[in-house]
Scaffold this motif. Sequence first.
Motif, PDB file in Angstrom:
ATOM      1  N   SER A 114       0.811  -1.220   0.000  1.00 33.75           N
ATOM      2  CA  SER A 114       0.000   0.000   0.000  1.00 33.75           C
ATOM      3  C   SER A 114       0.844   1.271   0.000  1.00 33.75           C
ATOM      4  O   SER A 114       0.341   2.357  -0.291  1.00 33.75           O
ATOM      5  CB  SER A 114      -0.928   0.010   1.216  1.00 33.75           C
ATOM      6  OG  SER A 114      -0.184  -0.015   2.422  1.00 33.75           O
ATOM      7  N   GLN A 115       2.150   1.143   0.330  1.00 31.13           N
ATOM      8  CA  GLN A 115       3.030   2.309   0.333  1.00 31.13           C
ATOM      9  C   GLN A 115       3.838   2.424  -0.956  1.00 31.13           C
ATOM     10  O   GLN A 115       4.714   3.273  -1.061  1.00 31.13           O
ATOM     11  CB  GLN A 115       3.970   2.231   1.536  1.00 31.13           C
ATOM     12  CG  GLN A 115       3.224   2.199   2.867  1.00 31.13           C
ATOM     13  CD  GLN A 115       4.153   2.135   4.053  1.00 31.13           C
ATOM     14  OE1 GLN A 115       4.939   3.054   4.275  1.00 31.13           O
ATOM     15  NE2 GLN A 115       4.090   1.061   4.812  1.00 31.13           N
ATOM     16  N   GLY A 116       3.559   1.534  -1.914  1.00 38.51           N
ATOM     17  CA  GLY A 116       4.258   1.577  -3.188  1.00 38.51           C
ATOM     18  C   GLY A 116       5.551   0.791  -3.225  1.00 38.51           C
ATOM     19  O   GLY A 116       6.249   0.799  -4.244  1.00 38.51           O
ATOM     20  N   ASN A 117       5.910   0.120  -2.129  1.00 38.91           N
ATOM     21  CA  ASN A 117       7.095  -0.730  -2.130  1.00 38.91           C
ATOM     22  C   ASN A 117       6.836  -1.978  -2.981  1.00 38.91           C
ATOM     23  O   ASN A 117       5.725  -2.510  -2.987  1.00 38.91           O
ATOM     24  CB  ASN A 117       7.449  -1.168  -0.704  1.00 38.91           C
ATOM     25  CG  ASN A 117       7.743   0.002   0.204  1.00 38.91           C
ATOM     26  OD1 ASN A 117       8.483   0.907  -0.162  1.00 38.91           O
ATOM     27  ND2 ASN A 117       7.147  -0.001   1.390  1.00 38.91           N
ATOM     28  N   THR A 118       7.870  -2.444  -3.675  1.00 37.09           N
ATOM     29  CA  THR A 118       7.700  -3.612  -4.537  1.00 37.09           C
ATOM     30  C   THR A 118       8.794  -4.645  -4.280  1.00 37.09           C
ATOM     31  O   THR A 118       9.866  -4.329  -3.738  1.00 37.09           O
ATOM     32  CB  THR A 118       7.744  -3.222  -6.024  1.00 37.09           C
ATOM     33  OG1 THR A 118       9.037  -2.679  -6.346  1.00 37.09           O
ATOM     34  CG2 THR A 118       6.661  -2.222  -6.371  1.00 37.09           C
ATOM     35  N   SER A 119       8.514  -5.860  -4.682  1.00 33.20           N
ATOM     36  CA  SER A 119       9.519  -6.924  -4.660  1.00 33.20           C
ATOM     37  C   SER A 119       9.301  -7.808  -5.881  1.00 33.20           C
ATOM     38  O   SER A 119       8.193  -7.900  -6.417  1.00 33.20           O
ATOM     39  CB  SER A 119       9.431  -7.754  -3.375  1.00 33.20           C
ATOM     40  OG  SER A 119       8.182  -8.414  -3.287  1.00 33.20           O
ATOM     41  N   ASP A 120      10.374  -8.468  -6.299  1.00 33.38           N
ATOM     42  CA  ASP A 120      10.378  -9.265  -7.533  1.00 33.38           C
ATOM     43  C   ASP A 120      10.665 -10.723  -7.184  1.00 33.38           C
ATOM     44  O   ASP A 120      11.655 -11.024  -6.502  1.00 33.38           O
ATOM     45  CB  ASP A 120      11.459  -8.715  -8.470  1.00 33.38           C
ATOM     46  CG  ASP A 120      11.436  -9.339  -9.855  1.00 33.38           C
ATOM     47  OD1 ASP A 120      10.989 -10.493 -10.001  1.00 33.38           O
ATOM     48  OD2 ASP A 120      11.891  -8.670 -10.802  1.00 33.38           O
ATOM     49  N   SER A 121       9.832 -11.620  -7.653  1.00 27.09           N
ATOM     50  CA  SER A 121       9.988 -13.044  -7.345  1.00 27.09           C
ATOM     51  C   SER A 121      11.186 -13.679  -8.026  1.00 27.09           C
ATOM     52  O   SER A 121      11.652 -14.733  -7.599  1.00 27.09           O
ATOM     53  CB  SER A 121       8.740 -13.805  -7.779  1.00 27.09           C
ATOM     54  OG  SER A 121       8.624 -13.805  -9.202  1.00 27.09           O
TER      55      SER A 121
END
Length: 228
Positions: free
Chosen positions: A213-220
């Motif tokens: 919800s804060q725009g943080n992302t992660s990539d699998s």
Amino acid sequence: MKKYLFPLLTLLLLASCGGNDDPPPAPGGASLVFPEENSECTTGTSVNENLSQVTFEWSASTNTDSYTLSAVNLDTNVPQTISTAATSASLSIAKGTPFSWSVTSRNSKSEQVASSETWLFYNAGTQTSYAPFPAQLVSPISGSTVQKDIANEVLLRWSGADVDNDIDAFQIFFSDQNPPQTEAGSTSASVMELAVSVTSNTVYYWRVITTDSQGNTSDSGVFEFKVF
């Protein structure tokens, strides 16, 4: 009659004194204790501005005389390992970084090994909020060959977690090119599967981007599979 008695007694003695042909008992899988699953680990002892020493703990498993702890930095996919006869071990690991960890049980008399579950955690750093853990791609298993269904589709499945429990969405990228750049769809935080159209005798690549919800992302990272 006597000439047969001695050989018979000899065979009986050999049978009664012979070695046990049963295989050695296989080790059981250890149960992980700490760091807890999908948690923020704040108990590490600071080593320097980049590293802290974390003590991992697990329960003893049956028929086991040694354990191998593996902690994988999920930003770099680089593992750190240590072997021990105890049910705890310490590693100096990067601060503010997501990790997965697991324990392999071994018995010196057996070639078999047993693996624990794999848990995820964040090693605490200076940040007050964390990006989601990279999605764990469940199926198809990377490198596998699968059968498409009657609708010419394959179901992609993954799992996601976040220390802050604020995952907003998953974006799924899927194509026959590596890395996949085509977005096949997106799902909400509660939906962790997506059906995709496929063609026989084709290798496909897929990855999942998790956004909170804060725009943080992660990539699998990228998985691949082939369709019959």
